[in-house]
Scaffold this motif. Structure first.
Motif, PDB file in Angstrom:
ATOM      1  N   LEU A 137      65.010 110.852  69.534  1.00 43.75           N
ATOM      2  CA  LEU A 137      65.912 111.657  69.696  1.00 43.75           C
ATOM      3  C   LEU A 137      65.832 112.987  69.640  1.00 43.75           C
ATOM      4  CD1 LEU A 137      68.611 109.061  71.056  1.00 43.75           C
ATOM      5  CD2 LEU A 137      67.195 109.878  72.467  1.00 43.75           C
ATOM      6  N   SER A 140      63.049 115.158  70.180  1.00 48.52           N
ATOM      7  CA  SER A 140      63.080 115.307  71.756  1.00 48.52           C
ATOM      8  C   SER A 140      63.611 116.858  71.818  1.00 48.52           C
ATOM      9  CB  SER A 140      63.305 114.523  72.259  1.00 48.52           C
ATOM     10  OG  SER A 140      65.067 114.528  72.181  1.00 48.52           O
ATOM     11  N   GLU A 142      67.003 116.717  72.117  1.00 46.37           N
ATOM     12  CA  GLU A 142      67.892 116.913  72.580  1.00 46.37           C
ATOM     13  C   GLU A 142      69.315 116.583  72.168  1.00 46.37           C
ATOM     14  OE1 GLU A 142      67.596 112.462  74.771  1.00 46.37           O
ATOM     15  OE2 GLU A 142      68.708 112.290  75.018  1.00 46.37           O
ATOM     16  N   LYS A 255      74.292 118.881  70.657  1.00 45.21           N
ATOM     17  CA  LYS A 255      74.689 118.256  71.903  1.00 45.21           C
ATOM     18  C   LYS A 255      75.383 116.735  71.437  1.00 45.21           C
ATOM     19  CE  LYS A 255      71.000 121.377  73.735  1.00 45.21           C
ATOM     20  NZ  LYS A 255      69.490 121.689  74.162  1.00 45.21           N
ATOM     21  N   TYR A 272      77.688 112.468  73.655  1.00 46.32           N
ATOM     22  CA  TYR A 272      77.153 113.679  73.908  1.00 46.32           C
ATOM     23  C   TYR A 272      78.631 114.540  74.391  1.00 46.32           C
ATOM     24  CZ  TYR A 272      72.407 111.706  74.686  1.00 46.32           C
ATOM     25  OH  TYR A 272      71.061 111.481  73.785  1.00 46.32           O
TER      26      TYR A 272
END
Ligand code: NAD
Length: 347
Positions: A137, A140, A142, A255, A272
């Motif tokens: 994660l 990536s 994210e 994020k 998130y």
């Protein structure tokens, strides 16, 4: 397919609970020899696994039919025994912390290169599913930029685990060289380097012996770390968490937040910034207590890298860099200063 003959040096708890049963689960592996300075321990494991017992590791290393060894000994023996094994032409899986100094770690790496053998350090936290998913994660993008982290490993101490109980080498500086920082802290310096994919450059720390009597090693440490890119966070290692183990890590990104091994059911919880929460049930981390992951995946990875002639999945250099963070923390505590890591692995 040829059979890989394995020798396990040290028949204490980690050998008995992880290395030996996990080798026994591998196809094409024969546990050929076991060694412990306590004759009865070697004899018991020899009988269980149909292996030849030794009380002197040098005798085991002289057997030319042995292809690879696990070094499951007190920390001060990791480097000398690993180097002797590599020089005897064996591949080596060495427990953590890999060595007691940068020089020893370097000598192990050189010995592996000199002999063209694999050297793997048993940093099993890299094979925990929640940790692997978190790395994915983070990689990536994210979570966006990673600002901070806090990682901890603490329990009530090794007396309930070590084969020698409260009289264990874990409490003796001569044989252990460090306490909770070597037992637990180095797992977390390795994990943070693995998760973030970058090096720790600056370290500040307070390292105490406060919870245990009759020991001259650390049992309680709080460290502040800064990575190359400027991410800051804390690493704590302790033998003073008396009621329960804490093996959790939290990553704070632009994020969202990742909570690893912080919840007994959901080993990874992603929260998130937009309010979404994703809970992953990926199985629990393996711990010294009952339950959790049944395999550490360390042995399987070691065997695979030998059989398929791939690079060691946790190389000597990786082990040395994770150790270097811990050595820097000890120095930071001694000198009451912020220490810059400066490991250069000679080639
Ligand atoms: N990866 C992990 O999660 C993890 C967990 C626990 C321990 N470890 C590491 O494994 C190593 C061993 O720890 P343990 O928990 O098994 O300790 P332990 O005290 O249970 O066992 C150590 C064994 O080594 C034997 N020994 C000591 N000197 C010897 C010698 N010269 N020759 C042969 N045998 C000798 C002792 O008799 C004992 O049986 C340590 O480095 C520790 O840090 C790793």
């Amino acid at each position: 397919m040829t059979v890989l003959n394995i020798g396990v040096i040290g028949c204490g708890s980690i050998a008995k609970h992880r290395h030996l049963p996990e080798y026994a689960n591998e196809e094409n592996v024969k546990i050929a020899a076991v060694c412990d300075i306590v004759e009865g321990r070697a004899a018991e494991m020899a009988e269980t696994y149909g292996a030849k017992p030794y009380v002197d590791y040098k005798g085991l290393l002289q057997d030319p039919s042995i292809d690879a060894v696990s070094v499951c000994l007190p920390n001060s023996l990791h480097a000398p025994v690993s180097i002797a094994a590599l020089d005897a032409g064996k591949h080596v899986l060495c427990e953590k912390p890999m060595a007691t100094s940068k020089q020893e770690a370097e000598d192990m790496i050189t010995a592996a290169e000199r002999n063209g053998k694999k050297l793997m350090i048993a940093h099993n936290q890299r094979f925990v599913k929640s940790h692997q998913k978190a790395k994915q994660l983070i990689e990536s993008g994210e979570l966006g930029k990673i600002y901070s982290f806090r990682t901890t490993f603490g329990h009530g101490g090794p007396e309930g685990w070590s084969a020698d109980g409260k009289d264990s080498w874990f409490f003796d500086r001569e044989r252990a060289f460090i306490g909770a920082m070597g037992d637990l802290g180095v797992h977390k310096s390795d994990l943070i380097r693995y998760l973030l994919g970058e090096e720790i450059k600056e370290v500040a720390a307070m390292v105490e012996t406060s919870a245990k009597e009759n020991t001259d090693v650390d049992d309680n440490a709080v460290c502040v770390l800064k990575t190359e890119s400027g991410t800051i966070g804390t690493l704590t290692a302790s033998w003073s968490y008396v009621a329960d183990e804490d093996n959790s890590t939290i990553i704070y990104g632009e994020k969202g937040i990742l909570r690893l091994e912080d919840d007994p059911v959901n080993s990874l919880v992603a929260q998130y910034a937009n309010g979404d929460v994703v809970k992953y049930e990926l199985g629990q981390i393996q711990s010294n207590d009952e339950g959790g992951q049944t395999s550490s995946h360390v042995i399987e990875n070691f065997v695979n890298c030998i059989v398929s002639n791939r690079p060691s999945p946790v190389s000597g250099e990786e082990g040395a860099r994770s150790l270097d963070v811990i050595l820097a923390a000890l120095e930071a505590n001694e000198t009451k200063s912020v220490v810059t890591t400066n490991l250069v692995v000679q080639r």
